[in-house]
Structure formats: C-alpha cells, structure tokens
Design an enzyme around this catalytic site. Structure first.
Site, PDB file in Angstrom:
ATOM      1  CB  SER A  99      42.910  41.474  45.904  1.00  0.00           C
ATOM      2  OG  SER A  99      41.677  41.389  46.594  1.00  0.00           O
TER       3      SER A  99
ATOM      4  CE  LYS B 262      40.920  37.223  46.302  1.00  0.00           C
ATOM      5  NZ  LYS B 262      41.989  38.260  46.253  1.00  0.00           N
TER       6      LYS B 262
END
Length: 304
Positions: A92, A167
């Site tokens: 990701s 993230k």
C-alpha cells in the site's frame, strides 16, 4: 613509547659495598612483582600488615549473563520510549516502501506532545475495523514463534500479533481535504504535487472523496499506492469518518533500515511546504485576533 622505560637504571656502575637505598624496590621494575610494603614485610617479619592482593577478575562466562541482561533492558527501554522496528506487510505504500522492508519509527517526539504533520509517514494502531479481515502472520514452528515473541518484546523484530498500519499523513485536524475526478488532492484548497504516488496511479485512485473537514485531534491518511491502499477514503462510513485519532499514532517512520539495498530516509515532501496550505487551521486564530483588537482598544479607553 620508546622514550620512557619503566624501572630502567641510569647505567652507572653500582658502588662497591652495601647497596644504597631499597635495592629490591629499584629492581621491582625489572619484572618481579614486588612492592615496597612486601619487601619490608619479608625483611622485618611483620605479620600485622599482610601484602595486598589484587582483586580476582571475574571470568568472561560469569560476566556474560550480566552483559546480556543489561543489553536486553536497554533494548526494551529504547523500544518503549525511543525507536521501534516495523515490517511492511503489503504494497500500500509502494514505491516508497516495499513489502518486507524494515522501517525505524521515532516514538520519542510524541512523548513531548509532538503531533503528526502533513507529509509524514506514520505507524498507527487500527482505529477500529480497518484490519478486521487481515489475519496475523504467525509461524507454524513453536520455537520460531517463541524467538519472534522475545525479539518483538525488546523491539528487535516487529510483532506478528499487533495490528498496526503505515500510511502518509495528508491532512491534520482543522484541515479540509478533497480529491475530485482524477485529482489532484487538495488540502485547504491548495493542490498537492505528489511525485511519490505509485507510477500509473491517479491521486484519487478509484475513490474520489470530499471535501472532508478533518476534526481536531485526528489525521487523514492515504497510501502512496492509491490503487492498492484501503486508507481513509475507504472508511468514511465508520466512526471518525475515515480519520485516525492522534492518540493511535505510534510514531513517525524516518528511515528504511533493512534490507541494505532499500536503505533510505523518509523526509517530508516539498509539496507540503507550500504557502497557504495551513490556511485552514490558522483562519480561526486570525479571526480571533481581529475580534480581540477592538475589545482591547475599548478596555484601554475605559481605563483612562
């Protein structure tokens, strides 16, 4: 060290007859482990002042457990308060981070009240429902599991049980963030130039959103691989509207430490230094200042 020789004589011949001074003491430097006190004790037969013996040195094997214990305590303290290693389990954050990379996370600054800033790559605990379908990766070998548990406890290995995510912070509390069509992402109306996005992806990926007002005490996060990241965009229907509480943030990832070939620092991209990006959080402050000035002027006038 050729200029100084301990215990050397002057080179002059010794006079005939009885020796002058403590001859044994002079010759102690020639290799015999003899002290003045020992010489006197032997000559006079003084048993009240026995010679001192050097303390016996511990063997290496006796000191080894102590050294290991100290090392483990220091490692645990460092892991708890300073730096911890985490493993990247998915793609990701490609191409910034690759699957299997080990990153070091700064856990110290949050202890001093520092909050995440836009552009930082952060590790945070699941705010609830983000990783429900993600199984924990545990070895089938009990010995390997035991080693991993011990090493993860002291911070030398990432834990396979903890459900942490990594993230990039796009917006912080007080910001307004949105991404329409194919982008770009806008924070407080300022478009972001995001060179770190995975090649071929659009800034919005397949999930346009917003505008979203990020509540105070939370952050809005997105993966660099926008087409392969279940980030804030995909959790807007859950409590918090896709945002992550600042209290859930473990720390900032600042370097890729392993493998050596992927070693790299993780700085904040220049796009987050644009003027006007912080217009949202500063607007209430400026408005409050503007309202306070007339009030101060009125109070000063009354006191005259």
């Amino acid at each position: 060290m050729g200029d100084l020789v301990i215990g050397a004589r002057s080179g002059a011949p010794e006079p005939d007859g009885e020796p002058v001074g403590n001859q044994e003491g002079l010759r102690a430097g020639d290799g015999e482990e003899l002290r003045d006190g020992e010489a006197g004790a032997e000559a006079d037969g003084d048993e009240e002042n026995p010679p001192r013996r050097a303390p016996k040195q511990r063997s290496f094997w006796k000191e080894l457990p102590i050294l290991v214990g100290i090392a483990l305590v220091l490692a645990l303290v460092i892991k708890t308060f300073f730096v911890q290693a985490f493993s990247i389990p998915s793609g990701s954050m490609e191409n910034t981070l690759q699957v299997g990379d080990r990153v070091l996370v700064d856990k110290l600054t949050p202890w001093f009240g520092s909050e995440p800033e836009r552009g930082e790559v952060v590790v945070f605990k699941d705010p609830g429902g983000w990783l429900n379908d993600e199984p924990t990766q545990r070895s089938d070998n009990s010995f390997v599991r035991g080693v991993q548990d011990v090493f993860s406890f002291i911070g030398l290995m990432p834990s396979s049980d903890e459900k942490d995510l990594i993230k990039r912070v796009i917006a912080v509390g007080g910001d307004t963030v949105e991404c329409q069509g194919s982008g770009p992402v806008k924070v407080n109306g300022v478009a972001l130039d995001e060179p770190y996005i995975f090649p071929g992806n659009t800034p919005c990926g397949e999930k346009p959103f917003g505008p979203v007002n990020v509540p105070k005490g939370t952050i809005w996060v997105m993966g660099d691989h926008r087409g392969n990241s279940l980030d804030s965009r995909y959790h807007m229907d859950q409590p918090g509207g896709g945002t992550v509480p600042v209290d859930n943030v473990v720390g900032r990832a600042f370097v890729v430490a392993w493998p050596i070939g992927d070693w790299a620092t993780l700085p904040v991209p220049d796009t987050f230094d644009q003027k006007g990006l912080a217009a949202g959080p500063l607007a209430p402050t400026l408005a409050g200042t503007a309202l306070a000035l007339p009030a101060v002027w009125w109070l000063r006038k009354r006191r005259r």
